[in-house]
Design a protein around this motif. Structure first.
Motif, PDB file in Angstrom:
ATOM      1  N   ARG A 191      -1.605 -12.890   3.794  1.00 40.45           N
ATOM      2  CA  ARG A 191      -2.624 -13.742   3.173  1.00 40.45           C
ATOM      3  C   ARG A 191      -2.996 -14.885   4.095  1.00 40.45           C
ATOM      4  NH1 ARG A 191      -1.096 -15.536  -2.765  1.00 40.45           N
ATOM      5  NH2 ARG A 191      -3.130 -16.539  -2.521  1.00 40.45           N
ATOM      6  N   ALA A 192      -1.992 -15.473   4.758  1.00 37.79           N
ATOM      7  CA  ALA A 192      -2.252 -16.587   5.665  1.00 37.79           C
ATOM      8  C   ALA A 192      -3.078 -16.159   6.870  1.00 37.79           C
ATOM      9  CB  ALA A 192      -0.926 -17.201   6.129  1.00 37.79           C
ATOM     10  N   HIS A 193      -3.087 -14.875   7.167  1.00 36.36           N
ATOM     11  CA  HIS A 193      -3.857 -14.355   8.300  1.00 36.36           C
ATOM     12  C   HIS A 193      -5.149 -13.676   7.851  1.00 36.36           C
ATOM     13  CE1 HIS A 193      -0.023 -15.133  10.316  1.00 36.36           C
ATOM     14  NE2 HIS A 193      -0.708 -15.132  11.437  1.00 36.36           N
ATOM     15  N   GLY A 194      -5.609 -14.036   6.666  1.00 37.86           N
ATOM     16  CA  GLY A 194      -6.936 -13.619   6.228  1.00 37.86           C
ATOM     17  C   GLY A 194      -7.056 -12.191   5.767  1.00 37.86           C
ATOM     18  N   ALA A 195      -6.002 -11.639   5.185  1.00 33.65           N
ATOM     19  CA  ALA A 195      -6.059 -10.246   4.723  1.00 33.65           C
ATOM     20  C   ALA A 195      -7.299 -10.011   3.861  1.00 33.65           C
ATOM     21  CB  ALA A 195      -4.804  -9.896   3.937  1.00 33.65           C
ATOM     22  N   THR A 196      -7.997  -8.929   4.133  1.00 36.49           N
ATOM     23  CA  THR A 196      -9.187  -8.580   3.361  1.00 36.49           C
ATOM     24  C   THR A 196      -8.872  -7.605   2.234  1.00 36.49           C
ATOM     25  OG1 THR A 196      -9.700  -6.787   4.908  1.00 36.49           O
ATOM     26  CG2 THR A 196     -10.712  -8.943   5.341  1.00 36.49           C
ATOM     27  N   ALA A 197      -7.736  -6.922   2.332  1.00 34.43           N
ATOM     28  CA  ALA A 197      -7.309  -5.972   1.301  1.00 34.43           C
ATOM     29  C   ALA A 197      -5.821  -5.713   1.482  1.00 34.43           C
ATOM     30  CB  ALA A 197      -8.091  -4.658   1.406  1.00 34.43           C
ATOM     31  N   CYS A 198      -5.172  -5.285   0.418  1.00 34.90           N
ATOM     32  CA  CYS A 198      -3.732  -5.051   0.502  1.00 34.90           C
ATOM     33  C   CYS A 198      -3.305  -4.108  -0.617  1.00 34.90           C
ATOM     34  CB  CYS A 198      -2.980  -6.384   0.391  1.00 34.90           C
ATOM     35  SG  CYS A 198      -1.191  -6.266   0.677  1.00 34.90           S
ATOM     36  N   THR A 199      -2.260  -3.341  -0.368  1.00 28.50           N
ATOM     37  CA  THR A 199      -1.617  -2.525  -1.388  1.00 28.50           C
ATOM     38  C   THR A 199      -0.170  -2.333  -0.982  1.00 28.50           C
ATOM     39  OG1 THR A 199      -1.864  -0.537  -2.757  1.00 28.50           O
ATOM     40  CG2 THR A 199      -2.061  -0.237  -0.383  1.00 28.50           C
ATOM     41  N   ASP A 200       0.659  -1.881  -1.915  1.00 25.74           N
ATOM     42  CA  ASP A 200       2.030  -1.530  -1.551  1.00 25.74           C
ATOM     43  C   ASP A 200       2.108  -0.026  -1.384  1.00 25.74           C
ATOM     44  OD1 ASP A 200       1.632  -1.267  -4.337  1.00 25.74           O
ATOM     45  OD2 ASP A 200       3.783  -1.318  -4.719  1.00 25.74           O
ATOM     46  N   VAL A 201       2.928   0.406  -0.450  1.00 20.33           N
ATOM     47  CA  VAL A 201       3.056   1.835  -0.148  1.00 20.33           C
ATOM     48  C   VAL A 201       4.238   2.377  -0.939  1.00 20.33           C
ATOM     49  CG1 VAL A 201       3.368   3.573   1.647  1.00 20.33           C
ATOM     50  CG2 VAL A 201       2.083   1.486   2.132  1.00 20.33           C
ATOM     51  N   THR A 202       3.939   3.220  -1.936  1.00 22.37           N
ATOM     52  CA  THR A 202       4.996   3.751  -2.792  1.00 22.37           C
ATOM     53  C   THR A 202       4.827   5.265  -2.951  1.00 22.37           C
ATOM     54  OG1 THR A 202       3.682   3.027  -4.708  1.00 22.37           O
ATOM     55  CG2 THR A 202       5.452   1.573  -3.985  1.00 22.37           C
ATOM     56  N   GLY A 203       4.722   5.745  -4.195  1.00 22.81           N
ATOM     57  CA  GLY A 203       4.845   7.168  -4.453  1.00 22.81           C
ATOM     58  C   GLY A 203       3.792   8.077  -3.859  1.00 22.81           C
ATOM     59  N   PHE A 204       2.569   7.573  -3.629  1.00 20.59           N
ATOM     60  CA  PHE A 204       1.521   8.423  -3.069  1.00 20.59           C
ATOM     61  C   PHE A 204       1.606   8.550  -1.549  1.00 20.59           C
ATOM     62  CE2 PHE A 204      -1.008   6.942  -6.940  1.00 20.59           C
ATOM     63  CZ  PHE A 204      -0.698   8.089  -7.660  1.00 20.59           C
ATOM     64  N   GLY A 205       2.526   7.838  -0.917  1.00 23.85           N
ATOM     65  CA  GLY A 205       2.648   7.905   0.531  1.00 23.85           C
ATOM     66  C   GLY A 205       1.568   7.090   1.225  1.00 23.85           C
ATOM     67  N   LEU A 206       1.715   6.919   2.520  1.00 21.36           N
ATOM     68  CA  LEU A 206       0.769   6.112   3.289  1.00 21.36           C
ATOM     69  C   LEU A 206      -0.649   6.657   3.180  1.00 21.36           C
ATOM     70  CD1 LEU A 206       0.160   3.836   5.319  1.00 21.36           C
ATOM     71  CD2 LEU A 206       0.719   5.456   7.153  1.00 21.36           C
ATOM     72  N   ALA A 207      -0.817   7.963   3.330  1.00 22.69           N
ATOM     73  CA  ALA A 207      -2.161   8.538   3.305  1.00 22.69           C
ATOM     74  C   ALA A 207      -2.821   8.336   1.954  1.00 22.69           C
ATOM     75  CB  ALA A 207      -2.104  10.022   3.649  1.00 22.69           C
ATOM     76  N   GLY A 208      -2.093   8.596   0.882  1.00 20.40           N
ATOM     77  CA  GLY A 208      -2.664   8.465  -0.449  1.00 20.40           C
ATOM     78  C   GLY A 208      -3.096   7.045  -0.755  1.00 20.40           C
ATOM     79  N   HIS A 209      -2.263   6.085  -0.414  1.00 18.13           N
ATOM     80  CA  HIS A 209      -2.596   4.688  -0.694  1.00 18.13           C
ATOM     81  C   HIS A 209      -3.730   4.196   0.207  1.00 18.13           C
ATOM     82  CE1 HIS A 209       0.458   3.886  -3.696  1.00 18.13           C
ATOM     83  NE2 HIS A 209       1.340   4.519  -2.950  1.00 18.13           N
ATOM     84  N   LEU A 210      -3.749   4.625   1.457  1.00 18.02           N
ATOM     85  CA  LEU A 210      -4.833   4.211   2.348  1.00 18.02           C
ATOM     86  C   LEU A 210      -6.162   4.810   1.903  1.00 18.02           C
ATOM     87  CD1 LEU A 210      -5.949   2.773   4.780  1.00 18.02           C
ATOM     88  CD2 LEU A 210      -5.129   4.652   6.234  1.00 18.02           C
ATOM     89  N   LEU A 211      -6.145   6.047   1.444  1.00 15.15           N
ATOM     90  CA  LEU A 211      -7.380   6.655   0.951  1.00 15.15           C
ATOM     91  C   LEU A 211      -7.924   5.896  -0.258  1.00 15.15           C
ATOM     92  CD1 LEU A 211      -6.563  10.446   1.365  1.00 15.15           C
ATOM     93  CD2 LEU A 211      -8.438   9.201   2.466  1.00 15.15           C
ATOM     94  N   GLU A 212      -7.044   5.381  -1.107  1.00 15.73           N
ATOM     95  CA  GLU A 212      -7.496   4.545  -2.218  1.00 15.73           C
ATOM     96  C   GLU A 212      -8.228   3.308  -1.700  1.00 15.73           C
ATOM     97  OE1 GLU A 212      -4.252   5.307  -5.797  1.00 15.73           O
ATOM     98  OE2 GLU A 212      -3.862   3.733  -4.334  1.00 15.73           O
ATOM     99  N   MET A 213      -7.684   2.695  -0.650  1.00 16.88           N
ATOM    100  CA  MET A 213      -8.302   1.499  -0.079  1.00 16.88           C
ATOM    101  C   MET A 213      -9.637   1.826   0.574  1.00 16.88           C
ATOM    102  SD  MET A 213      -4.897  -0.230   1.628  1.00 16.88           S
ATOM    103  CE  MET A 213      -5.620  -1.831   2.006  1.00 16.88           C
ATOM    104  N   VAL A 214      -9.683   2.953   1.279  1.00 18.63           N
ATOM    105  CA  VAL A 214     -10.909   3.379   1.955  1.00 18.63           C
ATOM    106  C   VAL A 214     -12.037   3.595   0.944  1.00 18.63           C
ATOM    107  CG1 VAL A 214     -11.919   5.383   3.115  1.00 18.63           C
ATOM    108  CG2 VAL A 214      -9.843   4.330   4.036  1.00 18.63           C
ATOM    109  N   ARG A 215     -11.728   4.296  -0.132  1.00 16.70           N
ATOM    110  CA  ARG A 215     -12.739   4.569  -1.156  1.00 16.70           C
ATOM    111  C   ARG A 215     -13.202   3.287  -1.829  1.00 16.70           C
ATOM    112  NH1 ARG A 215      -8.837   9.314  -3.009  1.00 16.70           N
ATOM    113  NH2 ARG A 215      -9.672  11.040  -1.770  1.00 16.70           N
TER     114      ARG A 215
END
Length: 323
Positions: A191-215
């Motif tokens: 947050r201090a470095h200006g994050a534009t988006a964020c999520t935690d990586v859990t059950g859907f794996g890195l690809a699944g969570h990143l695809l949510e952010m992309v969409r």
């Protein structure tokens, strides 16, 4: 006699566990919004004290990913069938682990519910507060942003191997140490470095969570497979074909990913479900290296820049590359 766990003082709690009633009563800070999340899963380690800390970290992570501060927590526990003495001991260990995990954030446990069942399971309903203008969402990524992963991947394959007796003890110990590392400081740093988006990586794996952010952001992204941080032993277990039972479900995300890297040894890691994983944040390019350095100074030794955000328009929402 077992010592009681002192209730963490919190002026907002009007009715809590110090004088239990039918429900907890908590005041809401003026001008702030409430952020609610809940998760629940069966034990993946035999030690209930450690399991409670892992589960709590996992459940609190949604609040940190949203830019919220944990405020109160409710617990739901399923204790295995056993003698009353054994059940009491297990519940004590669960509460001890929960208390230890909550000390880091000063968040009070204000209530909960216990049932008896075939196996140990635990969940937390976590409530946080945030400034409405400071919330971090999955959307908001901008082309050029750097993608930072704060902790390594591999808990799914490692614990699948452990269940088969094929994981080395030091691999599981390192994985548990990672799962016990709180996300609080990482959230503050991104947050201090200006994050534009964020999520935690859990059950859907890195690809699944990143695809949510992309969409959600209306962009595409590129992942560098060679920079993915990996828990010790995870590459070995993946090479042996050992995967989590959730991996096949997560592989459905592969249809949205450029298959150019499909033969890379770490390709399966994209779909590995994580328990108590780290955060995935997008930060402006100019802040990428300083954010990474701050994370590593704070103790997130394996934090890494794993890719970047690209403009929409390509054939694949997520593309892969190698260094």
């Amino acid at each position: 006699m077992r010592q009681e766990f002192p209730e963490l003082p919190h002026e907002a709690v009007l009715i809590g566990l110090d004088a239990p009633d039918d429900a907890a009563v908590v005041t809401v800070p003026p001008g702030q919004v409430m952020v609610h999340t809940v998760d629940y899963f069966t034990a993946l380690v035999d030690d209930p004290f450690v399991f409670a800390q892992i589960c709590l970290k996992h459940c609190l992570s949604d609040l940190y990913a949203m830019g919220a501060t944990p405020y109160t927590v409710l617990a739901t526990v399923q204790i295995p069938y056993a003698t009353p003495v054994k059940q009491a001991e297990m519940l004590y260990q669960i509460l001890a682990g929960t208390h230890k995990g909550l000390l880091a954030s000063g968040t009070p446990l204000v209530g909960g519910h216990t049932v008896v069942g075939p196996q140990l399971a635990l969940g937390f309903a976590c409530n946080g507060v945030a400034e409405p203008t400071q919330l971090l969402r999955k959307g908001g990524m901008q082309p050029g942003d750097r993608l930072i992963l704060t902790q390594p991947l591999g808990t799914g394959t490692l614990f699948a191997a452990d269940m088969q007796g094929k994981a080395k003890g030091r691999w599981i110990e390192a994985a548990i140490a990672s799962m016990l590392t709180p996300n609080r400081a990482a959230a503050e740093i991104v947050r201090a470095h200006g994050a534009t988006a964020c999520t935690d990586v859990t059950g859907f794996g890195l690809a699944g969570h990143l695809l949510e952010m992309v969409r959600a952001s209306g962009v595409t992204a590129t992942i560098n497979l060679d920079t993915l941080p990996v828990l010790a032993g995870a590459a070995n277990t993946l090479a042996a074909g050992i995967i989590s039972t959730l991996q096949p479900q997560n592989l459905q995300a592969a249809e949205f990913i450029d298959p150019v890297g499909i033969r890379h040894p770490l390709y399966p890691l994209l779909f590995d479900p994580q328990t108590a994983g780290g955060l995935l944040a997008a930060v402006p390019a100019r802040q990428g290296q300083s954010c990474l350095a701050a994370l590593q100074r704070q103790g997130y030794d394996q934090a890494a820049i794993v890719g970047e955000v690209t403009a929409a328009g390509g054939p694949w929402p997520l593309t892969l590359k190698q260094a």
